[in-house]
Design a protein around this motif. Structure first.
Motif, mmCIF file in Angstrom:
data_model
loop_
_atom_site.group_PDB
_atom_site.id
_atom_site.type_symbol
_atom_site.label_atom_id
_atom_site.label_comp_id
_atom_site.label_asym_id
_atom_site.label_seq_id
_atom_site.Cartn_x
_atom_site.Cartn_y
_atom_site.Cartn_z
ATOM 1 N N ARG A 46 0.829 -1.203 0.000
ATOM 2 C CA ARG A 46 0.000 0.000 0.000
ATOM 3 C C ARG A 46 0.865 1.255 0.000
ATOM 4 O O ARG A 46 0.586 2.226 -0.711
ATOM 5 N N SER A 47 1.935 1.225 0.784
ATOM 6 C CA SER A 47 2.849 2.361 0.832
ATOM 7 C C SER A 47 3.499 2.600 -0.526
ATOM 8 O O SER A 47 3.628 3.743 -0.981
ATOM 9 N N THR A 48 3.886 1.518 -1.202
ATOM 10 C CA THR A 48 4.479 1.636 -2.536
ATOM 11 C C THR A 48 3.480 2.217 -3.526
ATOM 12 O O THR A 48 3.827 3.066 -4.367
ATOM 13 N N LEU A 49 2.226 1.789 -3.440
ATOM 14 C CA LEU A 49 1.176 2.313 -4.320
ATOM 15 C C LEU A 49 0.982 3.811 -4.106
ATOM 16 O O LEU A 49 0.913 4.583 -5.073
ATOM 17 N N LEU A 50 0.914 4.236 -2.846
ATOM 18 C CA LEU A 50 0.751 5.659 -2.553
ATOM 19 C C LEU A 50 1.956 6.458 -3.031
ATOM 20 O O LEU A 50 1.807 7.567 -3.548
ATOM 21 N N GLY A 51 3.153 5.881 -2.848
ATOM 22 C CA GLY A 51 4.365 6.562 -3.293
ATOM 23 C C GLY A 51 4.371 6.770 -4.794
ATOM 24 O O GLY A 51 4.686 7.863 -5.281
ATOM 25 N N TYR A 52 4.006 5.726 -5.563
ATOM 26 C CA TYR A 52 3.975 5.857 -7.016
ATOM 27 C C TYR A 52 2.892 6.836 -7.462
ATOM 28 O O TYR A 52 3.114 7.654 -8.365
ATOM 29 N N PHE A 105 1.382 11.877 -10.095
ATOM 30 C CA PHE A 105 0.628 13.135 -10.144
ATOM 31 C C PHE A 105 1.571 14.333 -10.159
ATOM 32 O O PHE A 105 1.309 15.329 -10.843
ATOM 33 N N SER A 106 2.673 14.245 -9.387
ATOM 34 C CA SER A 106 3.640 15.349 -9.369
ATOM 35 C C SER A 106 4.322 15.502 -10.726
ATOM 36 O O SER A 106 4.674 16.617 -11.122
ATOM 37 N N GLY A 107 4.499 14.376 -11.413
ATOM 38 C CA GLY A 107 5.181 14.429 -12.715
ATOM 39 C C GLY A 107 4.248 14.320 -13.897
ATOM 40 O O GLY A 107 4.643 13.851 -14.975
ATOM 41 N N MET A 108 2.983 14.754 -13.726
ATOM 42 C CA MET A 108 1.994 14.613 -14.796
ATOM 43 C C MET A 108 2.380 15.364 -16.056
ATOM 44 O O MET A 108 2.083 14.909 -17.182
ATOM 45 N N ARG A 109 3.059 16.490 -15.909
ATOM 46 C CA ARG A 109 3.480 17.238 -17.103
ATOM 47 C C ARG A 109 4.446 16.417 -17.948
ATOM 48 O O ARG A 109 4.389 16.440 -19.172
ATOM 49 N N GLU A 167 -0.058 1.387 -16.861
ATOM 50 C CA GLU A 167 0.357 0.003 -16.638
ATOM 51 C C GLU A 167 1.160 -0.132 -15.345
ATOM 52 O O GLU A 167 1.003 -1.105 -14.605
ATOM 53 N N LYS A 168 2.027 0.863 -15.070
ATOM 54 C CA LYS A 168 2.789 0.839 -13.830
ATOM 55 C C LYS A 168 1.860 0.954 -12.631
ATOM 56 O O LYS A 168 2.049 0.271 -11.616
ATOM 57 N N PHE A 169 0.847 1.837 -12.756
ATOM 58 C CA PHE A 169 -0.121 2.000 -11.670
ATOM 59 C C PHE A 169 -0.899 0.702 -11.462
ATOM 60 O O PHE A 169 -1.121 0.277 -10.327
ATOM 61 N N GLN A 170 -1.302 0.075 -12.571
ATOM 62 C CA GLN A 170 -2.046 -1.182 -12.483
ATOM 63 C C GLN A 170 -1.203 -2.273 -11.830
ATOM 64 O O GLN A 170 -1.700 -3.078 -11.035
ATOM 65 N N GLU A 171 0.080 -2.271 -12.151
ATOM 66 C CA GLU A 171 0.996 -3.255 -11.564
ATOM 67 C C GLU A 171 1.057 -3.093 -10.040
ATOM 68 O O GLU A 171 0.971 -4.066 -9.291
ATOM 69 N N ASN A 172 1.205 -1.845 -9.593
ATOM 70 C CA ASN A 172 1.238 -1.583 -8.151
ATOM 71 C C ASN A 172 -0.121 -1.852 -7.511
ATOM 72 O O ASN A 172 -0.203 -2.336 -6.373
ATOM 73 N N LEU A 173 -1.193 -1.541 -8.238
ATOM 74 C CA LEU A 173 -2.543 -1.760 -7.731
ATOM 75 C C LEU A 173 -2.818 -3.255 -7.554
ATOM 76 O O LEU A 173 -3.407 -3.673 -6.553
#
Length: 586
Positions: free
Chosen positions: A198-204, A209-213, A226-232
């Motif tokens: 869970r901590s890793t998911l929140l960190g990613y 969001f900080s690097g959305m640009r 895909e990276k988010f889905q992997e952590n999810l």
């Protein structure tokens, strides 16, 4: 065994946060005990009504028992409401205390702590893990104590009524306790693993969001998804695995409960036939069995919550136990008002202690009021020098002195409060322009804020904004241009009136026209202060008293602008290469 000791140590530390509210907590516990005692009387009064009044059809006696039951249960209900409200207030105060201490402690930690942890993971500790403690604290007082008391009281009442039936009832308890112990070993590791996922998911998520640009700028939305889905998926699988093991509790509890009731009914029926047991006592036993297993099930639920949430407490205490490696024993004296003399003595530094030195055996001395420039390629060690001077890090070898005092021997606040740091990445807080400038001097007046803004030529663009100095800049100053953010940050450094000034690429995000205006403010700011300037634009450092040229962590040349050009060394080549590049660009 060591793990068990560690858990009890964690529990005791949590108990320390309840100590300031011990009298209120004792009051809540007293209310709980009264409520439990009232509830425990119900089966006994039922026995009395059956054995004494039902058998002789004494309506008046039954009515009296009924009134007593109603009165007892109304009292229990009112006290229970008061208890719930009081416990909620205590828990909320304890969580506030823990979160405040955690945040305050994190602020004292060195940069190396933040280098090794994503912001999202730290946020997970301050928000998610502290929230997880709410259930743990609530259950500890609301469930653990009253349920243990209820089990004890019910068992005592059962043994008073009939010791044989009581022994039959409790014979299945060792089976339940053995199962709980076995499952605990499995579930503890699984819940710890889940919280890490869970901590890793929140960190990613925070990082994304900080690097959305950047994500959108490079059209990497699919890759990020895909990276988010992997952590999810990892987070979800960790939760399901832990829940599967935890859910073995309830079938075991229900099985033991069913066996207990069946055995008591069978044995009780035989005893009634032999006239060794009254019908009222049997009915009371059946009610007590229900009262016995209800708190046992609650205790099983508490145990699950305890195992689930205790890892959150352990992670919180892990941060609270992290010491600031910048704090040296004996570094308690305050640094007096400094003149600004600086000395680096045989300083070597590595960020990762991996043998790769960002700075190698560096020696130099600066007199108070001198203006010094640091130049060199990226990674040459320029910012490392300012990081060591500000004590964001300590040298691996060697010492740094200010006015002849080793900066490791003084309080960090007394050191940094006399320094002004202007970085290339101008961080602005989500508040007004005025409050961002006041961050350099919290007690500054509006006149001082405006004067600082005028000195760096920020006043003109601020006045044109809709709300002037009261304009909200949004997160990280997103409403403003890079140059405008830099000017506000420069005003913030100016208003702090530091004795040592560090300008790390301070004009990098300002266009040439604006930079010419800002240079006047820089000159005023540098007067009477020791100033260290890092700049890639060599044209901005001509007026410095000294220029240190760094390469691969070493000072390879030093002198004035003219002296270094005449020597035709490393600086000369840098200057010619930059001049040629700018000419070609033109």
């Amino acid at each position: 065994m060591e793990n068990k000791v560690h858990k009890w140590k964690t529990v005791r530390r949590l108990g320390d946060y309840i100590k300031p509210y011990k009298w209120k907590t004792l009051g809540v516990i007293l209310l709980l005990l009264i409520v439990m005692s009232c509830n425990t009387l119900n089966p006994y009064l039922m026995k009395v009504s059956i054995d004494r009044f039902v058998s002789i059809k004494d309506v008046k006696g039954l009515f009296s028992i009924g009134l007593v039951l109603v009165a007892i249960n109304i009292l229990a209900m009112l006290l229970s409401k008061i208890r719930i409200l009081s416990m909620s207030k205590i828990t909320n105060k304890v969580l506030i205390d823990i979160r405040h201490e955690l945040y305050t402690h994190i602020q004292t930690l060195s940069f190396s702590f933040f280098d090794n942890r994503p912001v999202g993971k730290i946020l997970s500790r301050v928000v998610g893990d502290v929230n997880a403690l709410q259930n743990l604290l609530n259950n500890s007082i609301v469930n653990l104590i009253p349920n243990i008391f209820t089990v004890s009281l019910v068992v005592i009442m059962m043994f008073i009524l009939n010791p044989i039936l009581a022994m039959i009832c409790v014979i299945v308890l060792p089976i339940l306790l053995g199962a709980m112990f076995f499952i605990e070993i499995k579930s503890n590791k699984l819940w710890s693993n889940y919280r890490e996922k869970r901590s890793t998911l929140l960190g990613y998520t925070h990082e994304a969001f900080s690097g959305m640009r950047v994500i959108q700028g490079f059209s990497r939305e699919k890759y990020a998804k895909e990276k988010f889905q992997e952590n999810l998926n990892a987070h979800g699988n960790g939760f399901l695995t832990a829940v599967k093991v935890q859910d073995y509790f309830w079938p075991i509890v229900d099985l033991c409960r069913g066996i207990g009731i069946s055995v008591v009914l069978f044995a009780g029926y035989r005893l009634v036939l032999k006239d060794s047991l009254s019908m009222g006592t049997l009915m009371a036993f059946i009610m007590y069995i229900e009262m016995l297993w209800r708190p046992i099930m609650n205790l099983a639920s508490f145990y699950n919550a305890f195992i689930t949430n205790l890892s959150a407490a352990e992670r919180i205490f892990d941060i609270l136990d992290t010491t600031n490696d910048m704090i040296v024993n004996g570094a308690t004296k305050k640094l007096p008002k400094i003149k600004g003399n600086i000395k680096f003595e045989n300083v070597t530094f590595s960020y990762e202690n991996d043998g790769i030195n960002a700075l190698k055996n560096t020696n130099f001395t600066l007199k108070a009021g001198e203006k010094v420039a640091l130049v060199g390629e990226t990674g040459a060690g320029k910012t490392t020098i300012t990081n060591l001077l500000s004590r964001f890090y300590d040298p691996t070898l060697g010492k740094v002195f200010i006015d002849g005092i080793d900066i490791r021997t003084v309080e960090l606040e007394s050191l940094r409060s006399q320094m002004g740091i202007m970085l290339q990445d101008s961080f602005l807080f989500s508040t007004t322009i005025k409050e961002n400038i006041k961050y350099g001097k919290l007690g500054a007046t509006d006149e001082e804020v405006i004067a600082a803004a005028k000195a760096v030529n920020a006043h003109s663009f601020i006045e044109k904004l809709e709300n002037g100095y009261d304009t909200e800049v949004n997160e990280r100053g997103s409403r403003l241009s890079l140059g405008q953010r830099q000017l506000i940050a420069f005003a913030r450094a100016l208003i702090a009136d530091p004795r040592i000034l560090i300008l790390d690429e301070a004009t990098a995000n300002i266009d040439t026209e604006t930079e010419r205006l800002v240079q006047e403010g820089i000159k005023k700011l540098m007067e009477g202060r020791t100033s260290i300037v890092i700049a890639h634009r060599l044209s901005t450092i001509r007026d410095c008293d000294k220029i240190f040229v760094l390469s691969h962590g070493e000072i390879v040349e030093q002198g004035t602008h003219e002296e270094l050009l005449r020597s035709k060394g490393y600086y000369y080549n840098l200057y010619c290469a930059q001049y040629s590049f700018l000419s070609e660009g033109a």
